[in-house]
Design a protein around this motif. Sequence first.
Motif, PDB file in Angstrom:
ATOM      1  N   PRO A 175     -28.362 -21.288   5.811  1.00  0.00           N
ATOM      2  CA  PRO A 175     -28.701 -22.390   4.901  1.00  0.00           C
ATOM      3  C   PRO A 175     -29.647 -23.391   5.561  1.00  0.00           C
ATOM      4  N   LYS A 176     -30.689 -23.765   4.866  1.00  0.00           N
ATOM      5  CA  LYS A 176     -31.664 -24.715   5.391  1.00  0.00           C
ATOM      6  C   LYS A 176     -30.989 -26.052   5.675  1.00  0.00           C
ATOM      7  N   THR A 177     -31.382 -26.660   6.787  1.00  0.00           N
ATOM      8  CA  THR A 177     -30.864 -27.941   7.309  1.00  0.00           C
ATOM      9  C   THR A 177     -29.458 -27.802   7.885  1.00  0.00           C
ATOM     10  N   GLU A 178     -28.910 -26.578   7.949  1.00  0.00           N
ATOM     11  CA  GLU A 178     -27.582 -26.411   8.548  1.00  0.00           C
ATOM     12  C   GLU A 178     -27.653 -26.669  10.046  1.00  0.00           C
ATOM     13  N   TYR A 179     -26.683 -27.400  10.559  1.00  0.00           N
ATOM     14  CA  TYR A 179     -26.613 -27.635  11.996  1.00  0.00           C
ATOM     15  C   TYR A 179     -26.022 -26.407  12.688  1.00  0.00           C
ATOM     16  N   VAL A 180     -26.626 -26.036  13.787  1.00  0.00           N
ATOM     17  CA  VAL A 180     -26.158 -24.906  14.583  1.00  0.00           C
ATOM     18  C   VAL A 180     -26.309 -25.265  16.054  1.00  0.00           C
ATOM     19  N   TYR A 181     -25.713 -24.433  16.897  1.00  0.00           N
ATOM     20  CA  TYR A 181     -25.992 -24.494  18.332  1.00  0.00           C
ATOM     21  C   TYR A 181     -26.947 -23.361  18.676  1.00  0.00           C
ATOM     22  N   LYS A 230     -34.265 -18.358  32.931  1.00  0.00           N
ATOM     23  CA  LYS A 230     -34.533 -17.359  33.954  1.00  0.00           C
ATOM     24  C   LYS A 230     -33.786 -17.656  35.244  1.00  0.00           C
ATOM     25  N   SER A 231     -33.309 -18.888  35.391  1.00  0.00           N
ATOM     26  CA  SER A 231     -32.494 -19.243  36.553  1.00  0.00           C
ATOM     27  C   SER A 231     -31.083 -18.680  36.448  1.00  0.00           C
ATOM     28  N   GLY A 232     -30.706 -18.244  35.224  1.00  0.00           N
ATOM     29  CA  GLY A 232     -29.351 -17.751  34.997  1.00  0.00           C
ATOM     30  C   GLY A 232     -28.481 -18.730  34.237  1.00  0.00           C
ATOM     31  N   ASP A 233     -28.880 -20.021  34.183  1.00  0.00           N
ATOM     32  CA  ASP A 233     -28.129 -21.005  33.423  1.00  0.00           C
ATOM     33  C   ASP A 233     -28.225 -20.736  31.931  1.00  0.00           C
ATOM     34  N   ARG A 234     -27.127 -21.034  31.204  1.00  0.00           N
ATOM     35  CA  ARG A 234     -27.149 -21.002  29.747  1.00  0.00           C
ATOM     36  C   ARG A 234     -27.061 -22.448  29.264  1.00  0.00           C
ATOM     37  N   VAL A 235     -28.052 -22.857  28.478  1.00  0.00           N
ATOM     38  CA  VAL A 235     -28.152 -24.246  28.034  1.00  0.00           C
ATOM     39  C   VAL A 235     -27.978 -24.292  26.520  1.00  0.00           C
ATOM     40  N   ARG A 236     -27.082 -25.159  26.057  1.00  0.00           N
ATOM     41  CA  ARG A 236     -26.800 -25.266  24.631  1.00  0.00           C
ATOM     42  C   ARG A 236     -27.476 -26.506  24.044  1.00  0.00           C
ATOM     43  N   TYR A 237     -28.129 -26.313  22.883  1.00  0.00           N
ATOM     44  CA  TYR A 237     -28.835 -27.392  22.192  1.00  0.00           C
ATOM     45  C   TYR A 237     -28.273 -27.553  20.780  1.00  0.00           C
ATOM     46  N   HIS A 238     -28.013 -28.791  20.385  1.00  0.00           N
ATOM     47  CA  HIS A 238     -27.669 -29.075  19.001  1.00  0.00           C
ATOM     48  C   HIS A 238     -28.965 -28.997  18.205  1.00  0.00           C
ATOM     49  N   SER A 239     -28.996 -28.180  17.153  1.00  0.00           N
ATOM     50  CA  SER A 239     -30.256 -27.831  16.498  1.00  0.00           C
ATOM     51  C   SER A 239     -30.080 -27.794  14.979  1.00  0.00           C
ATOM     52  N   THR A 240     -31.225 -27.751  14.284  1.00  0.00           N
ATOM     53  CA  THR A 240     -31.226 -27.749  12.825  1.00  0.00           C
ATOM     54  C   THR A 240     -32.072 -26.599  12.300  1.00  0.00           C
ATOM     55  N   VAL A 241     -31.523 -25.854  11.343  1.00  0.00           N
ATOM     56  CA  VAL A 241     -32.260 -24.768  10.702  1.00  0.00           C
ATOM     57  C   VAL A 241     -33.287 -25.367   9.740  1.00  0.00           C
ATOM     58  N   ARG A 242     -34.558 -25.033   9.917  1.00  0.00           N
ATOM     59  CA  ARG A 242     -35.623 -25.530   9.041  1.00  0.00           C
ATOM     60  C   ARG A 242     -36.114 -24.450   8.078  1.00  0.00           C
ATOM     61  N   VAL A 243     -36.213 -23.206   8.575  1.00  0.00           N
ATOM     62  CA  VAL A 243     -36.641 -22.082   7.751  1.00  0.00           C
ATOM     63  C   VAL A 243     -35.747 -20.907   8.083  1.00  0.00           C
ATOM     64  N   SER A 244     -35.304 -20.187   7.075  1.00  0.00           N
ATOM     65  CA  SER A 244     -34.503 -18.993   7.326  1.00  0.00           C
ATOM     66  C   SER A 244     -34.759 -17.978   6.229  1.00  0.00           C
ATOM     67  N   SER A 245     -35.230 -16.818   6.632  1.00  0.00           N
ATOM     68  CA  SER A 245     -35.471 -15.729   5.689  1.00  0.00           C
ATOM     69  C   SER A 245     -35.174 -14.423   6.393  1.00  0.00           C
ATOM     70  N   GLU A 246     -35.354 -13.348   5.692  1.00  0.00           N
ATOM     71  CA  GLU A 246     -35.106 -12.025   6.263  1.00  0.00           C
ATOM     72  C   GLU A 246     -36.038 -11.728   7.431  1.00  0.00           C
ATOM     73  N   PHE A 247     -37.211 -12.396   7.443  1.00  0.00           N
ATOM     74  CA  PHE A 247     -38.244 -12.067   8.432  1.00  0.00           C
ATOM     75  C   PHE A 247     -38.512 -13.171   9.455  1.00  0.00           C
ATOM     76  N   GLN A 248     -38.023 -14.389   9.216  1.00  0.00           N
ATOM     77  CA  GLN A 248     -38.333 -15.476  10.143  1.00  0.00           C
ATOM     78  C   GLN A 248     -37.270 -16.569  10.081  1.00  0.00           C
ATOM     79  N   ILE A 249     -36.952 -17.098  11.262  1.00  0.00           N
ATOM     80  CA  ILE A 249     -36.055 -18.248  11.380  1.00  0.00           C
ATOM     81  C   ILE A 249     -36.769 -19.314  12.201  1.00  0.00           C
ATOM     82  N   ASN A 250     -36.839 -20.521  11.687  1.00  0.00           N
ATOM     83  CA  ASN A 250     -37.362 -21.672  12.420  1.00  0.00           C
ATOM     84  C   ASN A 250     -36.207 -22.643  12.657  1.00  0.00           C
TER      85      ASN A 250
END
Length: 228
Positions: free
Chosen positions: A56-62, A68-88
Amino acid sequence: MSLSKDDFTSFEITDLNGSRLFYTESNFDFPIMYDSDDTLIENMLVIKGRKLPELPKTEYVYVVGTQKSGDRVRYHSTVRVSSEFQINIQMRPDTATIMEERRRYFKIKTNEKAYITFVVDSEENTTPLEPPAEIHITDINVGGVFFITYDMDADFKAGQKVMLVIGLDGKRLELTTEILRVQHLNTPPGRGYGCRFIGISRSQEEIISRYIYKLQFELLQKERSARD
């Protein structure tokens, strides 16, 4: 802070409860983008493909990026575009949190056959091993390994450097490794060696990081299945 695709090896998208929605190791970028007012849009993660999940557009996700250092970094993010072929997804570097259980030197159990092809002593004298010494790696992280050998003729010393050759997920790695400590094993008789990598390249580090993440993910899936 501007994010770059060159800093990451993969991305995982989860909901706010941590359930995985999507994972990719390719086809992602942070392209130069502008809005309708010609204002630069920074840190927009763009993922392209086929049969992508429609969020869903504007849905909050992580968004969890494996660096490449091996660390996993989590970001609070927002879905702007989502379709079968592209996610922004608009990522926010100010919310970046390093996931402690996935730090660079997180050690994980494994069982990989490998070989030592030559030894370098404290005076930098190189001795090839013919045939190479067979070893078994039992712990691995991006910084080094612990390996064991049951060949009592393969007697390495702390301070020596060895060339370790191993195949991880179809990739052959030649890693200069320094012996830090020696542990004598009784049953069965053998020796264990704690080592650190020396001069590891970014591409080698990336391969090891992906391998570790794969093992971690498989372990997590087993734990979840056992709980369910």
